[in-house]
Design a protein around this motif. Structure first.
Motif, PDB file in Angstrom:
ATOM      1  N   MET A   1     -12.603  29.295  17.419  1.00 38.48           N
ATOM      2  CA  MET A   1     -13.644  28.525  16.965  1.00 38.48           C
ATOM      3  C   MET A   1     -13.988  27.090  17.695  1.00 38.48           C
ATOM      4  O   MET A   1     -15.009  26.564  17.843  1.00 38.48           O
ATOM      5  CB  MET A   1     -13.085  27.875  15.536  1.00 38.48           C
ATOM      6  CG  MET A   1     -14.066  27.177  14.605  1.00 38.48           C
ATOM      7  SD  MET A   1     -13.939  25.398  15.256  1.00 38.48           S
ATOM      8  CE  MET A   1     -12.096  24.959  14.683  1.00 38.48           C
ATOM      9  N   GLU A   2     -12.887  26.660  17.920  1.00 38.37           N
ATOM     10  CA  GLU A   2     -12.659  25.445  18.693  1.00 38.37           C
ATOM     11  C   GLU A   2     -13.686  25.763  20.450  1.00 38.37           C
ATOM     12  O   GLU A   2     -14.512  24.921  20.460  1.00 38.37           O
ATOM     13  CB  GLU A   2     -11.324  24.924  19.365  1.00 38.37           C
ATOM     14  CG  GLU A   2     -10.981  23.811  20.012  1.00 38.37           C
ATOM     15  CD  GLU A   2      -9.529  23.574  20.171  1.00 38.37           C
ATOM     16  OE1 GLU A   2      -9.190  23.489  21.354  1.00 38.37           O
ATOM     17  OE2 GLU A   2      -8.692  23.697  19.286  1.00 38.37           O
ATOM     18  N   ILE A   3     -13.505  26.663  20.952  1.00 36.43           N
ATOM     19  CA  ILE A   3     -14.251  26.945  22.290  1.00 36.43           C
ATOM     20  C   ILE A   3     -15.766  26.970  21.928  1.00 36.43           C
ATOM     21  O   ILE A   3     -16.490  26.674  22.528  1.00 36.43           O
ATOM     22  CB  ILE A   3     -13.449  28.268  22.861  1.00 36.43           C
ATOM     23  CG1 ILE A   3     -12.061  27.512  23.565  1.00 36.43           C
ATOM     24  CG2 ILE A   3     -14.593  28.504  23.969  1.00 36.43           C
ATOM     25  CD1 ILE A   3     -11.147  28.806  24.241  1.00 36.43           C
ATOM     26  N   ALA A   4     -15.705  27.773  20.859  1.00 31.44           N
ATOM     27  CA  ALA A   4     -17.119  28.206  20.497  1.00 31.44           C
ATOM     28  C   ALA A   4     -17.954  27.107  20.043  1.00 31.44           C
ATOM     29  O   ALA A   4     -19.152  27.027  20.380  1.00 31.44           O
ATOM     30  CB  ALA A   4     -17.075  29.292  19.422  1.00 31.44           C
ATOM     31  N   SER A   5     -17.288  25.900  19.327  1.00 33.78           N
ATOM     32  CA  SER A   5     -18.159  24.960  18.966  1.00 33.78           C
ATOM     33  C   SER A   5     -18.113  23.728  19.715  1.00 33.78           C
ATOM     34  O   SER A   5     -19.023  22.673  19.372  1.00 33.78           O
ATOM     35  CB  SER A   5     -17.274  24.576  17.418  1.00 33.78           C
ATOM     36  OG  SER A   5     -17.125  25.640  16.659  1.00 33.78           O
ATOM     37  N   THR A   6     -17.244  23.479  20.911  1.00 31.19           N
ATOM     38  CA  THR A   6     -17.104  22.306  21.387  1.00 31.19           C
ATOM     39  C   THR A   6     -17.722  22.394  22.831  1.00 31.19           C
ATOM     40  O   THR A   6     -17.846  21.556  23.466  1.00 31.19           O
ATOM     41  CB  THR A   6     -15.813  21.791  21.369  1.00 31.19           C
ATOM     42  OG1 THR A   6     -14.987  22.677  22.068  1.00 31.19           O
ATOM     43  CG2 THR A   6     -15.358  21.378  20.144  1.00 31.19           C
TER      44      THR A   6
END
Length: 321
Positions: A113-118
């Protein structure tokens, strides 16, 4: 331009040695009795992504060896992980982290989630290309295979979308989608197709406008309304996704606080945040951290880590010990 601005905080000396000089010094650091960890930190901890890539290429051409494999062989533990993650090309690093997060023993939906969103759309696109080149599969298929139910419904489109990156905002749309989000959250329909569509496809500027309108219009901030059942992993992840897309410094500050303050440091989270954000927004995250914790981030890290691992993290923060 942003990279140049941030790298200024990492104390690059006025004369930066050539990739040939750096490669030679790194080779020396691996030879003789024991490894010269301080020399490795003094070189790799003070080079930007483009310089690190040149060093890797020069090292391979000069010695016929893979620098990353030599680092892996010579170093150990959290220090090794920090140096290797930092030395990796950013797209390859993201690909590596996502792949690791889809493995049974290192499973972590938060990393995905972190990589996809930031990441920007281009950074995410580059990570997906690096993933395919290295693992001969797409990120989407591995995430779909690794997850199920609502988590899959959120994470696959989150990583698959190429978002518009501009600042254009449709205010009428922001108002109507804020209302729609409020209705679905009030109904506890957290996995509704429209809610997921808004979160996973709208530009960050558009989503920011929508969230701001929600917070102003409906009495509660959206993250407060999503706190009703935080035993639910999907709900926690949905809340964090919105935060990552609209206020990433706050997300990373909370992640660092939890990593540092828990009983026994969460070194994997600490290493990931420092190595992936050092060339992006680590200074803003550090400001957020000091504001919320009344202690500078570098001091909090120094108090909670030791040895070469501590020295590497502090170098990336621009505060050599």
């Amino acid at each position: 331009m942003a990279t140049l601005k941030v790298r200024a905080t990492l104390k690059i000396p006025s004369h930066v040695p050539s990739p040939e000089e750096d490669s030679e010094q790194l080779r020396k650091a691996f030879q003789g009795w024991g490894t010269n960890e301080g020399l490795i930190i003094s070189i790799l901890g003070h080079r930007n992504a483009a310089q690190r890539k040149l060093i890797q290429a020069t090292y391979a051409a000069t010695y016929g060896e893979d620098l990353l494999k030599d680092l892996d062989k010579e170093l150990s533990s959290d220090f090794e992980r920090a140096v290797v993650l930092w030395t990796l090309d950013p797209a390859e690093r993201d690909a590596y982290l996502v792949n690791e997060a889809t493995k049974r023993l290192t499973s972590n939906n938060w990393v995905i989630m972190e990589i996809a969103s930031t990441r920007s759309s281009l950074e995410l696109f580059n990570a997906k290309q690096a993933y395919q080149a290295r693992f001969k599969r797409s990120i989407e298929e591995d995430i779909a295979y690794h997850t199920s139910g609502d988590l899959r419904k959120l994470l696959v489109p989150l990583v698959g979308t190429f978002r518009y990156e501009g600042d254009e905002v449709n205010t009428v749309l922001a108002k109507s989608e804020a209302k729609l989000l409020h209705e679905k959250i009030a109904e506890k329909a957290y996995n509704h197709d429209d809610l997921i569509r808004i979160v996973t496809t709208r530009s960050k500027a558009q989503l920011n406008a929508t969230v701001n309108h929600y917070n102003d219009e409906f009495g509660n901030a959206i993250d407060k309304d999503l706190e009703t059942n935080l035993e639910d992993e999907y709900l926690k992840l949905l809340k964090a996704t919105i935060q990552c897309l609209t206020y990433p410094e706050k997300y990373f500050e909370e992640l660092l606080r939890m990593a540092i303050n828990k009983l026994g440091t969460d070194e994997w989270a600490l290493t990931r945040v420092v190595t992936t954000r050092a060339e992006v927004d680590l200074q803003r995250i550090a400001e957020e951290y000091q504001k919320r914790n009344s202690i500078p981030l570098d001091r909090a890290i120094a108090n909670d880590t030791s040895g070469d691992y501590k020295s590497m993290l502090l170098a990336l923060l621009g505060h050599d010990d």
